[in-house]
Design a protein around this motif. Structure first.
Motif, PDB file in Angstrom:
ATOM      1  N   MET A  66       0.798  -1.228   0.000  1.00  0.00           N
ATOM      2  CA  MET A  66       0.000   0.000   0.000  1.00  0.00           C
ATOM      3  C   MET A  66       0.831   1.279   0.000  1.00  0.00           C
ATOM      4  O   MET A  66       0.320   2.341  -0.335  1.00  0.00           O
ATOM      5  N   ALA A  67       2.098   1.199   0.382  1.00  0.00           N
ATOM      6  CA  ALA A  67       2.939   2.400   0.408  1.00  0.00           C
ATOM      7  C   ALA A  67       4.397   1.990   0.551  1.00  0.00           C
ATOM      8  O   ALA A  67       4.697   0.878   1.005  1.00  0.00           O
ATOM      9  N   ARG A  68       5.275   2.911   0.174  1.00  0.00           N
ATOM     10  CA  ARG A  68       6.716   2.744   0.388  1.00  0.00           C
ATOM     11  C   ARG A  68       7.254   4.051   0.953  1.00  0.00           C
ATOM     12  O   ARG A  68       6.782   5.125   0.612  1.00  0.00           O
ATOM     13  N   GLY A 111      -1.579   9.595  15.836  1.00  0.00           N
ATOM     14  CA  GLY A 111      -0.727  10.744  16.139  1.00  0.00           C
ATOM     15  C   GLY A 111      -0.432  10.905  17.620  1.00  0.00           C
ATOM     16  O   GLY A 111       0.488  11.627  18.004  1.00  0.00           O
ATOM     17  N   ASP A 112      -1.201  10.237  18.462  1.00  0.00           N
ATOM     18  CA  ASP A 112      -0.981  10.307  19.911  1.00  0.00           C
ATOM     19  C   ASP A 112       0.163   9.401  20.367  1.00  0.00           C
ATOM     20  O   ASP A 112       0.567   9.462  21.531  1.00  0.00           O
ATOM     21  N   TYR A 113       0.659   8.543  19.477  1.00  0.00           N
ATOM     22  CA  TYR A 113       1.727   7.598  19.804  1.00  0.00           C
ATOM     23  C   TYR A 113       3.049   8.118  19.253  1.00  0.00           C
ATOM     24  O   TYR A 113       3.089   8.742  18.194  1.00  0.00           O
ATOM     25  N   ASP A 114       4.132   7.816  19.949  1.00  0.00           N
ATOM     26  CA  ASP A 114       5.477   8.246  19.550  1.00  0.00           C
ATOM     27  C   ASP A 114       6.069   7.201  18.599  1.00  0.00           C
ATOM     28  O   ASP A 114       6.727   6.256  19.025  1.00  0.00           O
ATOM     29  N   PHE A 115       5.795   7.377  17.302  1.00  0.00           N
ATOM     30  CA  PHE A 115       6.227   6.422  16.276  1.00  0.00           C
ATOM     31  C   PHE A 115       7.676   6.660  15.853  1.00  0.00           C
ATOM     32  O   PHE A 115       8.199   7.767  15.973  1.00  0.00           O
ATOM     33  N   LEU A 116       8.287   5.603  15.319  1.00  0.00           N
ATOM     34  CA  LEU A 116       9.577   5.727  14.664  1.00  0.00           C
ATOM     35  C   LEU A 116       9.460   6.753  13.539  1.00  0.00           C
ATOM     36  O   LEU A 116       8.442   6.810  12.836  1.00  0.00           O
ATOM     37  N   GLN A 121       5.327   9.309   7.714  1.00  0.00           N
ATOM     38  CA  GLN A 121       4.545   9.642   6.514  1.00  0.00           C
ATOM     39  C   GLN A 121       3.306   8.751   6.414  1.00  0.00           C
ATOM     40  O   GLN A 121       2.197   9.235   6.172  1.00  0.00           O
ATOM     41  N   VAL A 122       3.473   7.465   6.618  1.00  0.00           N
ATOM     42  CA  VAL A 122       2.349   6.530   6.531  1.00  0.00           C
ATOM     43  C   VAL A 122       1.382   6.752   7.692  1.00  0.00           C
ATOM     44  O   VAL A 122       0.165   6.706   7.508  1.00  0.00           O
ATOM     45  N   VAL A 123       1.894   7.034   8.881  1.00  0.00           N
ATOM     46  CA  VAL A 123       1.032   7.333  10.028  1.00  0.00           C
ATOM     47  C   VAL A 123       0.140   8.524   9.700  1.00  0.00           C
ATOM     48  O   VAL A 123      -1.069   8.504   9.943  1.00  0.00           O
ATOM     49  N   GLY A 124       0.720   9.557   9.111  1.00  0.00           N
ATOM     50  CA  GLY A 124      -0.057  10.738   8.728  1.00  0.00           C
ATOM     51  C   GLY A 124      -1.132  10.424   7.706  1.00  0.00           C
ATOM     52  O   GLY A 124      -2.269  10.901   7.824  1.00  0.00           O
ATOM     53  N   GLN A 125      -0.803   9.606   6.716  1.00  0.00           N
ATOM     54  CA  GLN A 125      -1.782   9.242   5.691  1.00  0.00           C
ATOM     55  C   GLN A 125      -2.909   8.386   6.270  1.00  0.00           C
ATOM     56  O   GLN A 125      -4.064   8.531   5.882  1.00  0.00           O
ATOM     57  N   LEU A 126      -2.574   7.501   7.192  1.00  0.00           N
ATOM     58  CA  LEU A 126      -3.599   6.682   7.848  1.00  0.00           C
ATOM     59  C   LEU A 126      -4.504   7.559   8.710  1.00  0.00           C
ATOM     60  O   LEU A 126      -5.733   7.420   8.695  1.00  0.00           O
ATOM     61  N   ARG A 132      -6.361   3.614   3.427  1.00  0.00           N
ATOM     62  CA  ARG A 132      -7.356   2.787   4.109  1.00  0.00           C
ATOM     63  C   ARG A 132      -7.028   1.323   3.856  1.00  0.00           C
ATOM     64  O   ARG A 132      -7.405   0.765   2.827  1.00  0.00           O
ATOM     65  N   PRO A 133      -6.324   0.701   4.809  1.00  0.00           N
ATOM     66  CA  PRO A 133      -5.802  -0.650   4.590  1.00  0.00           C
ATOM     67  C   PRO A 133      -6.845  -1.695   4.210  1.00  0.00           C
ATOM     68  O   PRO A 133      -6.607  -2.485   3.291  1.00  0.00           O
ATOM     69  N   ARG A 134      -7.979  -1.730   4.895  1.00  0.00           N
ATOM     70  CA  ARG A 134      -8.982  -2.763   4.569  1.00  0.00           C
ATOM     71  C   ARG A 134      -9.510  -2.593   3.160  1.00  0.00           C
ATOM     72  O   ARG A 134      -9.706  -3.565   2.445  1.00  0.00           O
ATOM     73  N   GLU A 135      -9.730  -1.349   2.728  1.00  0.00           N
ATOM     74  CA  GLU A 135     -10.202  -1.103   1.360  1.00  0.00           C
ATOM     75  C   GLU A 135      -9.150  -1.527   0.336  1.00  0.00           C
ATOM     76  O   GLU A 135      -9.482  -2.115  -0.693  1.00  0.00           O
TER      77      GLU A 135
END
Length: 151
Positions: A66-68, A111-116, A121-126, A132-135
Motif C-alpha cells: 500500500m505504500a513505500r 498521532g498520539d503515539y510516539d512512532f519511529l 509519513q504513513v502514520v499521517g496518511q492513515l 485505508r488498509p482494509r479497502e
C-alpha cells in the motif's frame, strides 16, 4: 539499501495494530507497525509472514502493498526502504513476543503515539484517511479474483 516490510493490520472496527519496541531495543519504546528485515532470497510477502509469526505468533492471511517510504536514520550507515502492506491475519488473539506492548488504535489516534520517524509519513496518511488498509486489501483481493475468473 536495507529493505524492510511492515504490516498495517486493520480490524473490522477500524482499529490498526501497532507495537511498542522494547526498552532494550534501538529506539526504545517507540511505536511501529509489525514487520522487519527482508532476508537474502526472501520475497517481501514471505518476510512479512515470517516476521508476523515471530513477533506476534500469528499467520498472515492476505496482504497487498500500500505504500513505500525511504528513510535514513543519522546513526545508521544504510538508508531504509520500508514497504508497507495492508494485511489480514487468521488469528484474533496475538502474542506480543517482540514488543513491550501492542495496541489497537483508531487511525485518528495514531498521532498520539510516539512512532519511529521512518513511519511518520504513513502514520499521517492513515490518520487523515488518505490510506485505508482494509479497502486496499479488498480491492486487491477482488482484482485477483477477477483476473482468475478471466482465465
Amino acid at each position: 539499501m536495507k529493505l524492510i516490510v511492515a504490516a498495517v493490520i486493520e480490524r473490522s472496527d477500524c482499529r490498526i495494530l501497532i507495537g511498542q519496541r522494547r526498552r532494550e531495543d534501538t529506539s526504545p519504546l517507540k511505536w511501529e507497525f509489525p514487520g522487519g528485515k527482508i532476508e537474502e532470497g526472501e520475497t517481501p510477502e514471505a518476510a512479512l509472514a515470517r516476521e508476523l509469526h515471530e513477533e506476534l505468533s500469528v499467520t498472515l492471511e492476505r496482504c497487498a502493498e500500500m505504500a513505500r517510504a525511504r528513510y535514513k536514520y543519522p546513526a545508521m550507515s544504510e538508508e531504509l526502504e520500508i514497504r508497507f502492506y495492508a494485511a489480514s491475519i487468521q488469528e484474533s488473539e496475538i502474542t506480543p513476543n517482540e514488543f513491550e506492548q501492542t495496541a489497537w488504535a483508531l487511525p485518528k489516534e495514531l498521532g498520539d503515539y510516539d512512532f519511529l520517524a521512518a513511519n511518520s509519513q504513513v502514520v499521517g496518511q492513515l490518520a487523515t484517511g488518505g490510506l485505508r488498509p482494509r479497502e486496499i486489501l479488498e480491492r486487491a483481493t477482488n482484482s485477483s479474483q477477477n483476473r482468475n475468473s478471466d482465465l
